[in-house]
Design an enzyme around this catalytic site. Structure first.
Site, PDB file in Angstrom:
ATOM      1  N   TRP A 114       0.821  -1.197   0.000  1.00 43.79           N
ATOM      2  CA  TRP A 114       0.000   0.000   0.000  1.00 43.79           C
ATOM      3  C   TRP A 114       0.868   1.266   0.000  1.00 43.79           C
ATOM      4  CZ3 TRP A 114      -3.061   3.284  -1.460  1.00 43.79           C
ATOM      5  CH2 TRP A 114      -3.839   4.150  -0.703  1.00 43.79           C
ATOM      6  N   LYS A 167      -4.197   1.103   9.096  1.00 45.07           N
ATOM      7  CA  LYS A 167      -5.569   0.724   9.436  1.00 45.07           C
ATOM      8  C   LYS A 167      -5.519  -0.306  10.560  1.00 45.07           C
ATOM      9  CE  LYS A 167      -7.210   1.648   4.745  1.00 45.07           C
ATOM     10  NZ  LYS A 167      -7.912   1.125   3.556  1.00 45.07           N
ATOM     11  N   GLY A 189     -10.408   3.967   2.724  1.00 50.38           N
ATOM     12  CA  GLY A 189     -11.299   3.737   1.592  1.00 50.38           C
ATOM     13  C   GLY A 189     -10.957   2.421   0.934  1.00 50.38           C
ATOM     14  N   ALA A 197      -4.052  -2.368  -3.082  1.00 51.86           N
ATOM     15  CA  ALA A 197      -2.819  -1.816  -3.647  1.00 51.86           C
ATOM     16  C   ALA A 197      -2.591  -2.223  -5.098  1.00 51.86           C
ATOM     17  CB  ALA A 197      -1.627  -2.223  -2.788  1.00 51.86           C
ATOM     18  N   LYS A 231     -13.037  -3.132   9.427  1.00 54.29           N
ATOM     19  CA  LYS A 231     -13.377  -3.877   8.208  1.00 54.29           C
ATOM     20  C   LYS A 231     -12.420  -5.051   7.998  1.00 54.29           C
ATOM     21  CE  LYS A 231      -9.850  -2.127   5.626  1.00 54.29           C
ATOM     22  NZ  LYS A 231      -8.930  -2.761   4.664  1.00 54.29           N
ATOM     23  N   ASP A 233     -14.822   0.617   1.746  1.00 51.80           N
ATOM     24  CA  ASP A 233     -13.648  -0.180   2.120  1.00 51.80           C
ATOM     25  C   ASP A 233     -14.057  -1.576   2.563  1.00 51.80           C
ATOM     26  OD1 ASP A 233     -10.958  -0.585   2.440  1.00 51.80           O
ATOM     27  OD2 ASP A 233     -10.763   0.563   4.280  1.00 51.80           O
ATOM     28  N   ARG A 252      -5.524  -9.338   1.921  1.00 50.97           N
ATOM     29  CA  ARG A 252      -4.823 -10.333   2.740  1.00 50.97           C
ATOM     30  C   ARG A 252      -5.694 -10.818   3.891  1.00 50.97           C
ATOM     31  NH1 ARG A 252      -0.386  -6.887   1.600  1.00 50.97           N
ATOM     32  NH2 ARG A 252      -0.671  -5.779   3.565  1.00 50.97           N
TER      33      ARG A 252
END
Length: 333
Positions: free
Chosen positions: A13, A106, A136, A140, A191, A244, A255
């Site tokens: 990312w 995150k 969001g 990647a 999330k 997201d 992942r």
């Protein structure tokens, strides 16, 4: 004149975000621990270890010198794994006086239950007004492939948020702005936990009804926690909430979803992490999210079930039975 931008972290990312910045006309400097990855980025214009198959603009450089990366930055982007942030930042020198700090992380920190912007304030000593958080649908590989996407940048200082957002505008990457830092961060963290549960269902062979149920009830959990912490419920319907969540729960590029799918197929936790091929933020964040929820008296049964699977060895069949045997209630509760 373009600001000096540094990115801490050479993961997928962070690398994709560096490409966005470069494509927008800037020359970002990346920092990483691995000398071979740094050399690959600078000399070969690839990150073969974390984002293979995508050539990088020649304006991206990389270094293993943390002091160089931090002290040169007008904008410091932090893209290290959430649970590694404190140990990395504690070694960082002082920032420039008015440098903006941008979080791509995150997660919720283990042991402190702090959101990532709170960790940045705690370790770097910068005010919340200097922070911008990005969240969001941020897969990647899709961004590196220049597939159209939008993201949200949130912060307390509206002008600072807008100025950072302008740095990221390309013909494939569209930033939106928001002032709800709590909502954007909680959406981005939780999330990942929901995606593990959805991945488990997928790996076990359950269909779209099951996955849609988990995503929808997962969004309800995210919203309950976020609003209990002071977030705006409308944020959960936007890019950092539903956007997201859908991307992370539905895509094999996630992942967290891949990790869950491996668990659903019967792999153990360690083998499933290895199969995911990178950091699985939700595997650790689930515990701190649950602690945060309990501290604020927020009911999060899906998160609790994921923790029970990862920490206590609960199997998928018992997890399903546990969730379905909960007392009936109004959907809006």
């Amino acid at each position: 004149m373009s600001p000096s931008i540094s990115i801490l972290g050479t993961g997928a990312w962070g690398t994709a975000f560096a490409k966005v910045l470069a494509d927008a006309g800037h020359s970002p400097l990346m920092w990483g621990r691995s000398a071979s990855t740094v050399r690959d980025i600078t000399e070969n214009h690839h990150n073969s270890a974390r984002l293979p198959g995508f050539p990088l603009p020649e304006t991206i450089r990389a270094t293993t010198d943390l002091k160089e990366a931090v002290q040169s930055a007008d904008v410091l982007v932090v893209a290290v794994p959430a649970q590694s942030a404190r140990s990395v930042l504690e070694r960082a020198p002082h920032l420039r006086a008015d440098a903006s700090v941008v979080s791509l992380m995150k997660g919720v920190e283990l042991s402190t239950d702090l959101r990532m912007s709170e960790v940045l304030t705690d370790v770097l000593g910068v005010s919340q007004e200097r922070l911008v958080v990005v969240s969001g649908p941020n897969l990647a590989r899709e961004i590196a492939a220049e597939q159209p996407t939008a993201t949200v940048l949130a912060g307390r200082d509206d002008e600072r948020v807008k100025s950072v957002a302008r740095l990221t505008i390309t013909d494939y990457f569209r930033p939106y702005t928001n002032s709800d830092v709590i909502g954007v961060e909680i959406g981005g963290a939780v999330k990942n936990v929901v995606a593990i549960a959805v991945g488990m269902a997928s790996g076990a062979g359950f269909g779209d009804n099951t996955k849609a149920t988990l995503i929808t009830r997962g969004l309800a959990e995210i919203t309950r926690l976020a609003t209990a912490l002071g977030a705006e419920s409308a944020t959960m319907a936007g890019l950092a909430g539903m956007g997201d969540l859908v991307a992370t729960c539905a895509s094999p590029l996630s992942r967290n979803h891949s990790f869950g799918a491996s668990l659903g197929r019967g792999l153990g936790v360690d083998d499933a992490i290895a199969a995911a091929g990178g950091t699985v933020e939700g595997a650790k964040t689930c515990r701190s999210v649950l602690e945060l929820a309990r501290a604020h008296d927020v009911d999060m049964p899906l998160t609790e079930a994921v923790v029970a699977v990862l920490r206590d060895g609960l199997n998928l069949e018992d997890m399903t039975r546990l969730l379905l045997s909960r007392p009936h209630k109004d959907e809006r509760a």
